[in-house]
Design an enzyme around this catalytic site. Structure first.
Site, mmCIF file in Angstrom:
data_model
loop_
_atom_site.group_PDB
_atom_site.id
_atom_site.type_symbol
_atom_site.label_atom_id
_atom_site.label_comp_id
_atom_site.label_asym_id
_atom_site.label_seq_id
_atom_site.Cartn_x
_atom_site.Cartn_y
_atom_site.Cartn_z
ATOM 1 N N HIS A 259 56.436 31.686 -12.379
ATOM 2 C CA HIS A 259 57.288 30.712 -12.179
ATOM 3 C C HIS A 259 57.356 30.529 -10.490
ATOM 4 O O HIS A 259 57.484 31.500 -9.840
ATOM 5 C CB HIS A 259 58.566 31.066 -12.732
ATOM 6 C CG HIS A 259 59.697 29.845 -12.845
ATOM 7 N ND1 HIS A 259 60.336 29.543 -11.794
ATOM 8 C CD2 HIS A 259 60.004 28.924 -14.115
ATOM 9 C CE1 HIS A 259 61.027 28.247 -12.284
ATOM 10 N NE2 HIS A 259 60.877 28.257 -13.414
ATOM 11 N N ASP A 313 59.320 29.608 -21.289
ATOM 12 C CA ASP A 313 58.524 28.561 -21.921
ATOM 13 C C ASP A 313 57.665 29.480 -23.124
ATOM 14 O O ASP A 313 57.139 29.306 -24.067
ATOM 15 C CB ASP A 313 57.341 27.913 -21.170
ATOM 16 C CG ASP A 313 57.708 26.884 -20.455
ATOM 17 O OD1 ASP A 313 59.195 26.459 -20.795
ATOM 18 O OD2 ASP A 313 57.214 26.327 -19.216
#
Lengths: 376, 376
Positions: A259, A313
């Site tokens: 990320h 996710d």
């Protein structure tokens, strides 16, 4: 040499009291409360109230808020007719963006930027988004639409309208947690889009519509489909190691890992992982969970030392699959949740508004004369 | 004390070769060509080509571009049906935003961000926007819709579809010039919105839809309605002086004067003023022009030394009124033109894309524990 701050990385564009992120330490707080505590103890309804009021609701306030939610969760016959006239083959994110934009047309005063009216309108959009998505989805699957049940939570209602039957407790809880986890996350691209839009003193419909458009992108919310696509590509848990190692060798991206902000374990993934395991077991999808878990093990062994961990996710994919969502509804679920954060930021932007208008560096020619067409 | 760059003023957020603005000197160039030259000699079609290709078209290229425009200017029966189902009382900017978003649903591949496909889709949106606006407007006025005439320019076609008859040469020319003047203007809030959206690798429909939402705001495109509202408030040219002096005394804003960027005469206003005068005379609206001109004289005498001059909105108002536009169509006209600039910037953003994700400064509490509801 360009002087532009590409991607605005390192530029502080706004003040916020909504979410705090410490990417190095893996911390995410909403109004000071750790995301893991909210995931374990709160509800999406309560989280929305928190983000819009900067404090948790008292019992009577939450009751009142839930009453408002119930009153706003059905869409008009005209909205249903508009959805029924959309091409069935359309992608749900485009349909959601269009229909949220359309809701402005049914509001006789769509433009007010007074905080209480912005909240009221945003609550209406937030409550109607589940009916929009499920009406569109059931129609394309050849099914009758299901009207919302006023006795259910936002999460349960969505699943009821999607599947035509009330969800199990684990399904409702897992989905509710997904909604909490995705509600806000600093000045991400869609939230920033919304802030720029409302900074012109435009309206909350324009704000949320624009933000949905930004969220759709594969570098942002659109990425969450990729995890499921990857898991589908791996035949069984025994094939995971080879699949991941091959990808790493080719320097391919492993979806759901890493990320831009987090260099530690994404704090949103911790509790979700536990729920995903339970839910997968309940719904006969343990294979899917086991594959995910194995991907995480291999990734930890191979690149864990580089600070590449699963992000929110990753276990959302298993969760969404288990509650019955088709792949192209994953990003709309993200949107549904993030409407709360977009609105919180819009309210903050309006508090001390200044039009957001950065500069550009011009790198082209000057003083070019207009050459008549026959001489070009 | 906040460290946020409020409004991102002074922050360079992108490189561009499209428009250059020198606010101190009153210079605006598109790809190096002075706006006044383009206004006097070019056409909107040519300007669109310029912004998307960074050079003026050769004769055969312009012919080809015009052929494409002709092919794309009619909307589908399904689009007409959607527009006809919108509430007649809706505001045109909300309708335009919704219908541009809807166009994505009729595109079987809406998401491509390849430059040539982005251009093709953007051209389709640009060409269909006039039909969307005029179909909506004529329906609310109780009139049959008028299909586009393939022999006309974008400007003339819009006026033909709006008024049901072909425009005079002066009307077409004045409107064409308005479209040229509004096509691009650096990183204004709507263009920046579009850049943020496409930076997620989202699509051109999302980009333009979001930008329309930002343009609607009264601090941005929405301001152009204000000039006409003000002119309507002044009974006659003899009342102008008192009206303006009263406003200045109360420190009220005089609409259409001053600009965050320009501290000199807005270079877009020069030629437009001449055209507005001619058009007003042709259409029996000389009173309106005379009032405007008188406002400018008084303002120049009173505050000209402070660098407060008419901006592009000021004489656009007279122009738009004279070509038959209702007040709430002024901002949609701005959108119609600016689709060209938004697209040019989206293409530039894609060339060297980096996700636009600034930081926020968190000013709230930390480590707050989750208090159970009964203890709040």
């Amino acid at each position: 040499m360009s002087t532009a701050a590409k991607g605005l990385e390192g530029v502080i564009a706004a003040d916020t009291e909504l979410s705090f992120i410490d990417g190095e330490k893996g911390v995410l707080e909403y109004v000071g409360i750790a995301i893991d505590e909210l995931a374990r103890h709160s509800s999406f309804e309560e989280t929305v109230f928190l983000l819009w009021n900067k404090r948790l609701p008292k019992k009577n306030e939450l009751d009142e808020f839930r009453t408002l939610i119930r009153k706003n969760s059905e869409i008009s016959d005209a909205t249903v007719a508009q959805i029924n006239a959309l091409p069935k083959t359309a992608q749900p994110m485009h349909a959601l963006r269009t229909m949220v934009s359309y809701l402005a047309l049914e509001d006789s005063e769509p433009n007010s930027v007074k905080p209480d009216e912005v909240q009221r309108k945003a609550l209406s959009i937030l409550c109607k988004a589940p009916a929009i998505v499920t009406t569109f989805d059931r129609r394309r699957r050849g099914l009758e639409r299901v009207s919302p049940d006023p006795d259910l939570s936002i999460a349960a209602n969505f699943l009821y309208m999607l599947n035509g039957k009330k969800p199990t407790e684990t399904m409702e809880r897992a989905f509710d947690v997904c909604l909490i986890l995705h509600a806000d996350h600093g000045l991400n691209a869609s939230t920033f889009t919304g802030r720029v839009i409302i900074s012109t003193l435009s309206d909350i419909y324009s704000t949320i519509t624009g933000a949905i458009g930004a969220l759709r992108g594969p570098l942002h919310g659109g990425a969450n489909e990729g995890v499921m696509t990857m898991l589908n590509e791996i035949p069984s848990v025994d094939d995971v190691e080879k699949y991941v190692l091959d990808k790493l060798k080719r320097k391919d991206k492993i979806m759901g890992f890493g990320h831009r902000v987090y260099k530690a374990y994404d704090p949103r993934a911790t509790y979700l992982k536990t729920l995903a395991k339970q839910l997968a077991s309940d719904t006969g999808n343990s294979d899917l969970y086991e594959k995910s878990h194995r991907v995480e093990e291999i990734m930890d062994r191979e690149v864990g030392s580089k600070g590449i961990y699963p992000n929110v996710d990753f276990y959302s994919a298993t969760t969404y699959h288990c509650i019955g969502l088709q792949l192209d509804l994953f990003t709309p679920m993200f949107a549904l949740s993030r409407i709360s954060g977009w609105t919180g930021h819009a309210l903050e932007q309006l508090e001390t508004n200044r039009l957001i208008r950065p500069g550009a560096e011009y790198n082209g020619p000057h003083g070019v004369s207009y050459t008549p067409i026959e001489k070009r």
